[in-house]
Design a protein around this motif. Structure first.
Motif: not given
Ligand SMILES: Nc1ncnc2c1ncn2[C@@H]1O[C@H](COP(=O)(O)OP(=O)(O)OP(=O)(O)O)[C@@H](O)[C@H]1O
Ligand SMILES: [Mg+2]
Length: 179
Positions: A38-43, A63-71, A94-96
């Motif tokens: 969870q990042f703040r209120e975003k689960v 979708a963008n922001g779904a959490g793929k990179t986070t996983l 790395a994506q970036n």
């Molecule tokens: N360190 C962080 N602090 C706060 N929010 C974060 C952090 N890392 C990721 N997020 C948020 O978590 C959500 C998931 O991010 P993530 O990069 O995993 O998405 P993604 O599925 O890889 O998206 P994309 O398709 O754009 O690459 C986004 O809303 C992002 O802003």
């Protein structure tokens, strides 16, 4: 203009060797059990579970922001609930991208932490479309696609048995993985 684009005429295949000692046997080299993030209120994940089977090629979509990179980062950091085979050696794209040293040359970058000879690296780069002139360039002058290809080449030459690739597909290249 997009309508004028033609697919590449030559599809090159590149072979990378892999040592048998890296072979994985665990039927599920990566698993997640009730992972949460969870990042703040975003689960992002709420007690999510998954199993990545041995030998599988898995596309993680969302979708963008779904959490793929986070996983991917949770897996790399072996966060709570993530289990990895003890023999797992993960190569990560790395994506970036990486922060490139402006004065580093292409060969210098490729030779860093690499077990391959310069001649082998040159052959791999040539098969990926780098000319001998390109190989003498500094990283700072490479195009976006060239930098991505170089990162991919470096990852594929590494001693890994699991590859996590975060959106490496912004260019046309065909790679065939064979043992
Ligand atoms: N360190 C962080 N602090 C706060 N929010 C974060 C952090 N890392 C990721 N997020 C948020 O978590 C959500 C998931 O991010 P993530 O990069 O995993 O998405 P993604 O599925 O890889 O998206 P994309 O398709 O754009 O690459 C986004 O809303 C992002 O802003
Ligand atoms: Mg992402």
């Amino acid at each position: 203009m997009l309508g004028d684009l033609k697919p590449p005429e030559v599809i090159r295949s590149v072979r990378f060797r892999q040592s048998n000692s890296l072979e994985l046997h665990n039927p599920f080299p990566i698993t997640g059990k009730e992972i949460s993030k969870q990042f703040r209120e975003k689960v992002i994940f709420d007690k999510a579970s998954f199993q990545f089977p041995l030998g599988a090629k898995i596309a993680v979509t969302g979708a963008n922001g779904a959490g793929k990179t986070t996983l991917f980062k949770m897996i790399l950091d072996r966060e709570d609930g993530i289990s990895l085979s003890p023999k797992a050696e993960i190569g990560y794209f790395a994506q970036n991208g990486y922060k490139f040293d402006r004065n580093q040359g292409v060969m210098e970058f490729m030779l860093e932490n690499c077990d391959y000879q310069a001649s082998e690296i040159r052959a791999v780069l040539a098969s990926m479309g780098f000319s001998s002139n390109d190989v003498r360039k500094e990283l700072s002058v490479l195009s976006g696609g060239e930098i991505i290809k170089l990162q991919l080449a470096k990852m594929l030459l590494g001693q890994y048995n699991i590859l996590l690739m975060d959106e490496p597909s912004n260019f046309s290249i065909f790679l065939q993985w064979k043992h």
